[in-house]
Scaffold this active site. Sequence first.
Site, PDB file in Angstrom:
ATOM      1  N   LYS A   9       0.836  -1.348   0.440  1.00 57.49           N
ATOM      2  CA  LYS A   9      -0.046   0.174   0.011  1.00 57.49           C
ATOM      3  C   LYS A   9       1.261   1.004  -0.056  1.00 57.49           C
ATOM      4  O   LYS A   9       2.032   1.147   0.537  1.00 57.49           O
ATOM      5  CB  LYS A   9      -0.734  -0.456   1.493  1.00 57.49           C
ATOM      6  CG  LYS A   9      -1.740  -1.736   1.476  1.00 57.49           C
ATOM      7  CD  LYS A   9      -3.105  -1.045   1.979  1.00 57.49           C
ATOM      8  CE  LYS A   9      -3.398  -2.470   2.113  1.00 57.49           C
ATOM      9  NZ  LYS A   9      -4.940  -2.524   3.103  1.00 57.49           N
ATOM     10  N   TYR A  49     -12.223  -2.295  -3.887  1.00 59.83           N
ATOM     11  CA  TYR A  49     -12.947  -2.326  -2.109  1.00 59.83           C
ATOM     12  C   TYR A  49     -14.792  -2.846  -2.419  1.00 59.83           C
ATOM     13  O   TYR A  49     -14.713  -2.559  -1.504  1.00 59.83           O
ATOM     14  CB  TYR A  49     -11.995  -1.554  -1.523  1.00 59.83           C
ATOM     15  CG  TYR A  49     -10.707  -2.464  -1.088  1.00 59.83           C
ATOM     16  CD1 TYR A  49     -10.230  -2.839  -0.183  1.00 59.83           C
ATOM     17  CD2 TYR A  49      -9.554  -1.455  -1.413  1.00 59.83           C
ATOM     18  CE1 TYR A  49      -9.825  -3.220  -0.037  1.00 59.83           C
ATOM     19  CE2 TYR A  49      -8.069  -1.176  -0.809  1.00 59.83           C
ATOM     20  CZ  TYR A  49      -8.162  -2.426  -0.217  1.00 59.83           C
ATOM     21  OH  TYR A  49      -6.666  -2.061   0.212  1.00 59.83           O
ATOM     22  N   PHE A  57     -16.011   3.518   7.299  1.00 60.67           N
ATOM     23  CA  PHE A  57     -14.507   3.485   6.753  1.00 60.67           C
ATOM     24  C   PHE A  57     -13.530   3.597   5.425  1.00 60.67           C
ATOM     25  O   PHE A  57     -12.814   3.941   4.975  1.00 60.67           O
ATOM     26  CB  PHE A  57     -13.181   2.874   7.373  1.00 60.67           C
ATOM     27  CG  PHE A  57     -13.392   1.246   6.983  1.00 60.67           C
ATOM     28  CD1 PHE A  57     -12.767   0.854   6.152  1.00 60.67           C
ATOM     29  CD2 PHE A  57     -13.356   0.757   7.689  1.00 60.67           C
ATOM     30  CE1 PHE A  57     -13.077  -0.775   5.710  1.00 60.67           C
ATOM     31  CE2 PHE A  57     -13.674  -0.839   7.538  1.00 60.67           C
ATOM     32  CZ  PHE A  57     -13.240  -0.918   6.740  1.00 60.67           C
ATOM     33  N   ARG A  85      -1.823 -14.958   4.565  1.00 57.10           N
ATOM     34  CA  ARG A  85      -2.457 -13.981   5.652  1.00 57.10           C
ATOM     35  C   ARG A  85      -1.646 -13.866   6.432  1.00 57.10           C
ATOM     36  O   ARG A  85      -1.341 -13.352   7.624  1.00 57.10           O
ATOM     37  CB  ARG A  85      -4.210 -14.961   5.786  1.00 57.10           C
ATOM     38  CG  ARG A  85      -4.539 -14.564   4.575  1.00 57.10           C
ATOM     39  CD  ARG A  85      -5.293 -13.072   4.634  1.00 57.10           C
ATOM     40  NE  ARG A  85      -6.286 -13.112   5.358  1.00 57.10           N
ATOM     41  CZ  ARG A  85      -6.869 -11.934   5.612  1.00 57.10           C
ATOM     42  NH1 ARG A  85      -6.820 -11.071   4.550  1.00 57.10           N
ATOM     43  NH2 ARG A  85      -8.011 -11.631   6.192  1.00 57.10           N
ATOM     44  N   THR A  91      -5.401  -7.146  10.837  1.00 55.91           N
ATOM     45  CA  THR A  91      -5.476  -5.645  10.368  1.00 55.91           C
ATOM     46  C   THR A  91      -5.013  -4.989  10.817  1.00 55.91           C
ATOM     47  O   THR A  91      -4.326  -3.780   9.935  1.00 55.91           O
ATOM     48  CB  THR A  91      -7.334  -5.827   9.498  1.00 55.91           C
ATOM     49  OG1 THR A  91      -7.499  -6.848   9.370  1.00 55.91           O
ATOM     50  CG2 THR A  91      -7.648  -4.851   9.237  1.00 55.91           C
ATOM     51  N   ARG A 102       2.439  -6.493   8.655  1.00 61.47           N
ATOM     52  CA  ARG A 102       1.994  -5.294   8.798  1.00 61.47           C
ATOM     53  C   ARG A 102       2.638  -4.481  10.592  1.00 61.47           C
ATOM     54  O   ARG A 102       2.705  -3.629  10.854  1.00 61.47           O
ATOM     55  CB  ARG A 102       0.277  -5.272   9.225  1.00 61.47           C
ATOM     56  CG  ARG A 102      -0.584  -5.580   8.079  1.00 61.47           C
ATOM     57  CD  ARG A 102      -1.720  -6.074   8.182  1.00 61.47           C
ATOM     58  NE  ARG A 102      -2.198  -6.009   6.603  1.00 61.47           N
ATOM     59  CZ  ARG A 102      -3.522  -6.820   6.467  1.00 61.47           C
ATOM     60  NH1 ARG A 102      -4.104  -7.676   7.646  1.00 61.47           N
ATOM     61  NH2 ARG A 102      -4.175  -6.271   5.264  1.00 61.47           N
ATOM     62  N   ASN A 112      -1.763  -0.030   6.710  1.00 63.27           N
ATOM     63  CA  ASN A 112      -1.199  -1.351   7.240  1.00 63.27           C
ATOM     64  C   ASN A 112      -1.098  -2.495   6.266  1.00 63.27           C
ATOM     65  O   ASN A 112      -0.919  -3.425   6.290  1.00 63.27           O
ATOM     66  CB  ASN A 112      -2.614  -2.070   7.763  1.00 63.27           C
ATOM     67  CG  ASN A 112      -3.937  -3.025   6.700  1.00 63.27           C
ATOM     68  OD1 ASN A 112      -3.483  -2.224   5.661  1.00 63.27           O
ATOM     69  ND2 ASN A 112      -4.759  -3.524   6.929  1.00 63.27           N
ATOM     70  N   HIS A 115      -2.513  -5.530   1.559  1.00 66.52           N
ATOM     71  CA  HIS A 115      -3.844  -6.518   1.617  1.00 66.52           C
ATOM     72  C   HIS A 115      -2.862  -7.107   0.913  1.00 66.52           C
ATOM     73  O   HIS A 115      -2.378  -7.318   0.486  1.00 66.52           O
ATOM     74  CB  HIS A 115      -4.109  -6.005   0.485  1.00 66.52           C
ATOM     75  CG  HIS A 115      -5.215  -6.578   0.158  1.00 66.52           C
ATOM     76  ND1 HIS A 115      -6.880  -6.579   0.478  1.00 66.52           N
ATOM     77  CD2 HIS A 115      -5.133  -7.781  -1.036  1.00 66.52           C
ATOM     78  CE1 HIS A 115      -7.390  -7.707   0.503  1.00 66.52           C
ATOM     79  NE2 HIS A 115      -7.121  -7.630  -0.839  1.00 66.52           N
ATOM     80  N   GLU A 126      -9.231 -10.918  -7.637  1.00 64.95           N
ATOM     81  CA  GLU A 126      -8.196  -9.389  -6.847  1.00 64.95           C
ATOM     82  C   GLU A 126      -7.179 -10.296  -7.742  1.00 64.95           C
ATOM     83  O   GLU A 126      -6.528  -9.157  -8.478  1.00 64.95           O
ATOM     84  CB  GLU A 126      -7.469  -9.844  -5.432  1.00 64.95           C
ATOM     85  CG  GLU A 126      -8.832  -9.125  -5.029  1.00 64.95           C
ATOM     86  CD  GLU A 126      -8.661  -9.026  -3.355  1.00 64.95           C
ATOM     87  OE1 GLU A 126      -7.373 -10.213  -3.247  1.00 64.95           O
ATOM     88  OE2 GLU A 126      -9.042  -8.924  -2.614  1.00 64.95           O
TER      89      GLU A 126
HETATM   90  P1  CMP Z   1      -7.690  -4.952   3.377  1.00 63.29           P
HETATM   91  O1  CMP Z   1      -6.894  -5.549   4.195  1.00 63.29           O
HETATM   92  O2  CMP Z   1      -6.598  -4.849   2.718  1.00 63.29           O
HETATM   93  O3  CMP Z   1      -8.922  -4.842   3.498  1.00 63.29           O
HETATM   94  C1  CMP Z   1      -9.709  -3.769   4.031  1.00 63.29           C
HETATM   95  C2  CMP Z   1      -8.882  -2.815   5.124  1.00 63.29           C
HETATM   96  O4  CMP Z   1      -9.254  -1.409   4.724  1.00 63.29           O
HETATM   97  C3  CMP Z   1      -7.836  -2.905   5.670  1.00 63.29           C
HETATM   98  O5  CMP Z   1      -7.131  -3.408   4.836  1.00 63.29           O
HETATM   99  C4  CMP Z   1      -7.611  -1.796   5.911  1.00 63.29           C
HETATM  100  O6  CMP Z   1      -6.279  -1.227   5.118  1.00 63.29           O
HETATM  101  C5  CMP Z   1      -8.881  -1.046   5.374  1.00 63.29           C
HETATM  102  N1  CMP Z   1      -9.914  -0.633   7.140  1.00 63.29           N
HETATM  103  C6  CMP Z   1      -9.871  -2.002   7.645  1.00 63.29           C
HETATM  104  N2  CMP Z   1     -11.065  -1.902   9.358  1.00 63.29           N
HETATM  105  C7  CMP Z   1     -11.088  -0.441   8.883  1.00 63.29           C
HETATM  106  C8  CMP Z   1     -11.014   0.536   9.975  1.00 63.29           C
HETATM  107  N3  CMP Z   1     -11.724   0.149  11.379  1.00 63.29           N
HETATM  108  N4  CMP Z   1     -10.850   1.482   9.936  1.00 63.29           N
HETATM  109  C9  CMP Z   1     -10.319   2.629   8.987  1.00 63.29           C
HETATM  110  N5  CMP Z   1     -10.122   1.476   7.716  1.00 63.29           N
HETATM  111  C10 CMP Z   1      -9.592  -0.295   8.188  1.00 63.29           C
END
Ligand code: CMP
Length: 141
Positions: A9, A49, A57, A85, A91, A102, A112, A115, A126
């Site tokens: 990211k 997404y 969010f 994963r 996350t 992460r 984070n 992905h 994807e």
């Molecule tokens: P990712 O695994 O790419 O999948 C969805 C993304 O949304 C996640 O990583 C974060 O970057 C974002 N995300 C998930 N939960 C939250 C949250 N509670 N607040 C802000 N961003 C979030």
Amino acid sequence: MDSTLMLIKPDAMQKGALGEILSAVQKAGFTVRNLKILRLRAAEAKEFYSEHRERPFFSDLVEFMTSGEIAAIALERNDAVATLRKLIGATDSRLADPGSIRARFGTDNQRNAVHASDSTNSARRELAFFFSTRELIPLPD
Ligand code: CMP
């Protein structure tokens, strides 16, 4: 062998962490099948997404994911989805296992660092989002 998609990211790209993250996945036994660096447009981030479009969010996520370059990486290994994963961690980077990608390169639950596809079906969708069939031709044995 199966395949999965990892995105590095904008936060991690801006930190110059591309090489260290690639090294971590290769040390974990993944083969890099393809890699491209690009900047997503807002419409593309929204489509990628789309399962999160009702989440509070979502607009912040789209803004973050379009704020700079990302790397899209096609990875291959046995049990690729679950293994990646685990390697990336939870996350929320603040809660991710020490040593996970992460924990090392992310900041919080949005910024984070990476992905990774969450199922083989997601991985198929994807990978097709970022790569053509021609770019994912299986390597000869
Ligand atoms: P990712 O695994 O790419 O999948 C969805 C993304 O949304 C996640 O990583 C974060 O970057 C974002 N995300 C998930 N939960 C939250 C949250 N509670 N607040 C802000 N961003 C979030």
